[in-house]
Design a protein around this motif. Structure first.
Motif, mmCIF file in Angstrom:
data_model
loop_
_atom_site.group_PDB
_atom_site.id
_atom_site.type_symbol
_atom_site.label_atom_id
_atom_site.label_comp_id
_atom_site.label_asym_id
_atom_site.label_seq_id
_atom_site.Cartn_x
_atom_site.Cartn_y
_atom_site.Cartn_z
ATOM 1 N N SER A 198 7.471 18.231 -10.858
ATOM 2 C CA SER A 198 7.776 16.805 -10.938
ATOM 3 C C SER A 198 6.553 15.940 -10.654
ATOM 4 O O SER A 198 6.565 14.737 -10.916
ATOM 5 N N VAL A 199 5.480 16.552 -10.112
ATOM 6 C CA VAL A 199 4.239 15.810 -9.872
ATOM 7 C C VAL A 199 3.488 15.725 -11.193
ATOM 8 O O VAL A 199 2.889 16.687 -11.651
ATOM 9 N N LYS A 200 3.534 14.543 -11.797
ATOM 10 C CA LYS A 200 3.073 14.376 -13.171
ATOM 11 C C LYS A 200 1.705 13.717 -13.306
ATOM 12 O O LYS A 200 1.101 13.769 -14.379
ATOM 13 N N GLY A 201 1.250 13.059 -12.244
ATOM 14 C CA GLY A 201 -0.007 12.341 -12.416
ATOM 15 C C GLY A 201 -0.669 11.993 -11.110
ATOM 16 O O GLY A 201 -0.111 12.190 -10.023
ATOM 17 N N ILE A 202 -1.880 11.480 -11.231
ATOM 18 C CA ILE A 202 -2.640 10.995 -10.080
ATOM 19 C C ILE A 202 -3.456 9.794 -10.525
ATOM 20 O O ILE A 202 -3.983 9.755 -11.641
ATOM 21 N N TRP A 203 -3.530 8.784 -9.665
ATOM 22 C CA TRP A 203 -4.420 7.654 -9.904
ATOM 23 C C TRP A 203 -5.762 7.935 -9.243
ATOM 24 O O TRP A 203 -5.816 8.326 -8.081
ATOM 25 N N ILE A 204 -6.819 7.715 -9.984
ATOM 26 C CA ILE A 204 -8.162 7.871 -9.452
ATOM 27 C C ILE A 204 -9.008 6.672 -9.887
ATOM 28 O O ILE A 204 -9.078 6.350 -11.069
ATOM 29 N N VAL A 205 -9.619 5.996 -8.922
ATOM 30 C CA VAL A 205 -10.674 5.027 -9.233
ATOM 31 C C VAL A 205 -11.968 5.733 -8.847
ATOM 32 O O VAL A 205 -12.334 5.779 -7.676
ATOM 33 N N TRP A 265 9.143 11.953 -19.872
ATOM 34 C CA TRP A 265 9.237 11.949 -18.415
ATOM 35 C C TRP A 265 10.560 11.366 -17.931
ATOM 36 O O TRP A 265 11.049 11.735 -16.870
ATOM 37 N N SER A 266 11.133 10.448 -18.694
ATOM 38 C CA SER A 266 12.395 9.844 -18.283
ATOM 39 C C SER A 266 13.539 10.854 -18.271
ATOM 40 O O SER A 266 14.584 10.604 -17.658
ATOM 41 N N GLN A 267 13.358 12.003 -18.915
ATOM 42 C CA GLN A 267 14.384 13.042 -18.927
ATOM 43 C C GLN A 267 14.174 14.090 -17.842
ATOM 44 O O GLN A 267 14.963 15.040 -17.727
ATOM 45 N N GLU A 268 13.120 13.920 -17.047
ATOM 46 C CA GLU A 268 12.869 14.828 -15.937
ATOM 47 C C GLU A 268 13.760 14.442 -14.746
ATOM 48 O O GLU A 268 14.106 13.274 -14.573
ATOM 49 N N PRO A 269 14.146 15.414 -13.912
ATOM 50 C CA PRO A 269 14.943 15.079 -12.726
ATOM 51 C C PRO A 269 14.248 14.094 -11.803
ATOM 52 O O PRO A 269 14.887 13.260 -11.160
ATOM 53 N N ALA A 270 12.927 14.178 -11.722
ATOM 54 C CA ALA A 270 12.141 13.259 -10.901
ATOM 55 C C ALA A 270 10.720 13.212 -11.441
ATOM 56 O O ALA A 270 10.257 14.174 -12.068
ATOM 57 N N VAL A 271 10.054 12.095 -11.223
ATOM 58 C CA VAL A 271 8.649 11.945 -11.599
ATOM 59 C C VAL A 271 7.898 11.420 -10.384
ATOM 60 O O VAL A 271 8.277 10.412 -9.787
ATOM 61 N N LYS A 272 6.825 12.130 -10.018
ATOM 62 C CA LYS A 272 6.032 11.747 -8.859
ATOM 63 C C LYS A 272 4.564 11.604 -9.260
ATOM 64 O O LYS A 272 4.085 12.304 -10.147
ATOM 65 N N PHE A 273 3.882 10.704 -8.578
ATOM 66 C CA PHE A 273 2.443 10.547 -8.744
ATOM 67 C C PHE A 273 1.762 10.746 -7.391
ATOM 68 O O PHE A 273 2.274 10.309 -6.354
ATOM 69 N N VAL A 274 0.603 11.379 -7.424
ATOM 70 C CA VAL A 274 -0.242 11.469 -6.245
ATOM 71 C C VAL A 274 -1.068 10.184 -6.170
ATOM 72 O O VAL A 274 -1.701 9.794 -7.152
ATOM 73 N N CYS A 275 -1.050 9.548 -5.011
ATOM 74 C CA CYS A 275 -1.743 8.273 -4.837
ATOM 75 C C CYS A 275 -2.702 8.347 -3.656
ATOM 76 O O CYS A 275 -2.273 8.324 -2.499
ATOM 77 N N PRO A 276 -4.005 8.466 -3.919
ATOM 78 C CA PRO A 276 -4.973 8.424 -2.821
ATOM 79 C C PRO A 276 -4.932 7.067 -2.125
ATOM 80 O O PRO A 276 -4.858 6.015 -2.788
ATOM 81 N N VAL A 277 -4.970 7.097 -0.791
ATOM 82 C CA VAL A 277 -4.931 5.856 -0.018
ATOM 83 C C VAL A 277 -6.061 5.822 1.007
ATOM 84 O O VAL A 277 -6.453 6.864 1.525
ATOM 85 N N PRO A 278 -6.590 4.602 1.267
ATOM 86 C CA PRO A 278 -6.228 3.338 0.645
ATOM 87 C C PRO A 278 -6.568 3.341 -0.846
ATOM 88 O O PRO A 278 -7.524 3.989 -1.274
ATOM 89 N N GLY A 279 -5.777 2.595 -1.626
ATOM 90 C CA GLY A 279 -5.980 2.574 -3.063
ATOM 91 C C GLY A 279 -5.679 1.206 -3.651
ATOM 92 O O GLY A 279 -5.545 0.212 -2.932
ATOM 93 N N TYR A 280 -5.552 1.181 -4.973
ATOM 94 C CA TYR A 280 -5.418 -0.064 -5.722
ATOM 95 C C TYR A 280 -3.956 -0.485 -5.771
ATOM 96 O O TYR A 280 -3.109 0.225 -6.313
ATOM 97 N N ASP A 281 -3.652 -1.665 -5.232
ATOM 98 C CA ASP A 281 -2.258 -2.096 -5.113
ATOM 99 C C ASP A 281 -1.543 -2.222 -6.455
ATOM 100 O O ASP A 281 -0.346 -1.952 -6.549
ATOM 101 N N ARG A 282 -2.250 -2.603 -7.504
ATOM 102 C CA ARG A 282 -1.578 -2.772 -8.797
ATOM 103 C C ARG A 282 -1.154 -1.426 -9.396
ATOM 104 O O ARG A 282 -0.167 -1.362 -10.122
#
Length: 453
Positions: A180-187, A127-144
């Motif tokens: 570039s959208v590589k991930g999503i956080w889900i609780v 991923w560090s070799q990608e032009p950009a890395v983005k994550f989808v973050c549902p909000v409100p969500g976990y600050d950490r």
């Protein structure tokens, strides 16, 4: 509870002025109490920690069921007996589970760093070799989650968190055409902070949706899977099976721990994923570790015995903390019902209550509470970079204080919410701008109904 109070936004100028004076008087009395109460983080109370004190006398042996000495090196994947327990609890195969140290957050951080340095099983490159890395973050969500991504330079794109999970139309639109959208956080179960539970339908869409990135990853942080507040226990969606059935077996990586089950600083954490992802994770972990604390693993196995032992233990937790959540609702209802200046969640599990106040007043509420000796999580903490665009969200964490302190603190918070709302509405009328600042109106306040979600 019925309440004859009128919506604050509907009051005449004179009545609003009288209400403001009343709240200032109540706040002065609150300050005079010189309280020192802390609702900042979702920590287990001492009474909850005491439930696990028998761990201090375990294990009674030094060998696992295969006769291997747990005090020695080896067993990078963790004790087999512990993996069996979590496999049943998380609806996965034991071969899909890695048992690690005390912190699932550490496992999450390590996993994201491995993606950046090496790429995942399905990654064309690190991923560090990608032009950009983005994550989808549902909000409100976990600050950490958010602070972790910020430290690693990963861009965060927000979507709304609903009662049944993230806004899937928004998620699907983001991942469909942007590699570039590589991930999503889900609780997924009793989400932090709203208490939402991801439905089977939403989980299935997450597992099957087309993504431009071949290595799009769901970081499925099941931190509160067993933390029920009622007898009606929510069941987590089986994301690994759903993803495998959709042809995306490596898409989800699940995390869980006993941090709020046994000892917060001396529990056990697990990762669960496809066997290919487990092998990938262990390959890189082997460069940093020769094995986890298997003595602690065995200690937990002897303490719980099996998955039913975990479930029985969590019922004891429920008896301690459920009254505290009820006290939050009672205090907010008593102080704010009818005013239409706040909404709050009624979670059936997890560790938090989500409080939304009048737009533009959350920071003021936290400021007022702090001056009165009540420490709250900073306003906006449940958003990336701590920036809530509406300045309305506050996360409440009632588990750590005593029940009486929760009652005292939440009555005080209700006073702060009412005072901040009255200040905002008064200032808005004086300036000709609605409460909450540019573009907001008093009518927006009236749209809020207490106890929603």
């Amino acid at each position: 509870m019925t309440n004859s109070r009128s919506p604050l936004a509907s009051l005449s100028d004179d009545d609003l002025a009288a209400f403001l004076a009343e709240q200032r008087s109540a706040y002065a009395a609150l300050e005079a109490r010189s309280l020192k109460l802390d609702l900042t983080r979702g920590k287990p109370s001492s009474a909850q920690l005491d439930l696990s004190n028998d761990l201090l006398h375990l294990p009674t042996t030094t060998k696992d069921r295969a006769g291997v000495d747990v005090r020695n090196y080896g067993g990078l994947e963790g004790l087999a007996e512990l993996r069996d327990i979590f496999a049943e609890l998380l609806w996965v195969e034991a071969s899909q589970v890695v048992a690690g140290g005390n912190s699932s957050l550490t496992m999450m951080y390590t996993t994201v760093v491995d993606f950046l340095l090496f790429g995942g099983v399905d990654s064309p490159r690190p991923w560090s070799q990608e032009p950009a890395v983005k994550f989808v973050c549902p909000v409100p969500g976990y600050d950490r989650h958010f602070s972790m991504l910020a430290e690693l330079g990963i861009e965060m794109v927000t979507v709304d968190m609903h009662d049944d999970g993230p806004d899937m139309a928004a998620v699907e639109a983001l991942v469909k055409d942007d590699p570039s959208v590589k991930g999503i956080w889900i609780v997924p179960t009793y989400a932090n902070p709203t208490g939402a539970v991801v439905s089977q339908e939403v989980a299935a869409r997450l597992a099957a949706m087309p993504t431009a990135a071949p290595d799009f990853t769901i970081f499925w942080d099941n931190a509160y899977a067993f933390h029920h507040l009622t007898e009606d226990e929510a069941k987590s969606a089986d994301i690994l099976t759903l993803a495998a059935a959709s042809g995306n077996p490596n898409r989800p990586i699940m995390f869980a721990s006993t941090s709020k089950i046994t000892f917060a600083g001396a529990g056990v954490a697990v990762l669960a994923a496809s066997q290919a992802t487990v092998a990938w994770y262990l390959k890189h972990l082997s460069m940093a570790s020769i094995g986890p604390d298997k003595v602690n693993h065995l200690r937990h196995v002897e303490f719980f015995r099996d998955a039913d032992g975990v479930r029985a233990h969590m019922r004891k937790h429920r008896e301690i903390i459920a009254p505290k959540f009820a006290a939050v609702d009672e205090a907010l209802t008593a102080g704010l019902a009818g005013l239409e200046v706040a909404t709050w969640s009624h979670p059936t599990g997890g560790y938090f209550v989500n409080l939304d106040v009048l737009d533009g007043t959350a920071s003021r509420v936290v400021e007022l509470a702090k001056a009165a000796g009540i420490a709250l999580t900073p306003a906006g903490a449940s958003f990336p970079h701590g920036q809530d665009p509406r300045d309305r969200n506050i996360r409440l964490a009632p588990t750590f204080p005593t029940l009486e302190d929760v009652r005292t603190a939440m009555a005080g918070v209700a006073t702060c919410v009412a005072l901040a709302a009255a200040e905002s509405l008064t200032a808005g009328r004086a300036s000709g701008v609605g409460a909450g600042g540019e573009g907001a109106t008093a009518g927006a306040a009236a749209e809020q109904t207490e106890g929603a979600r």
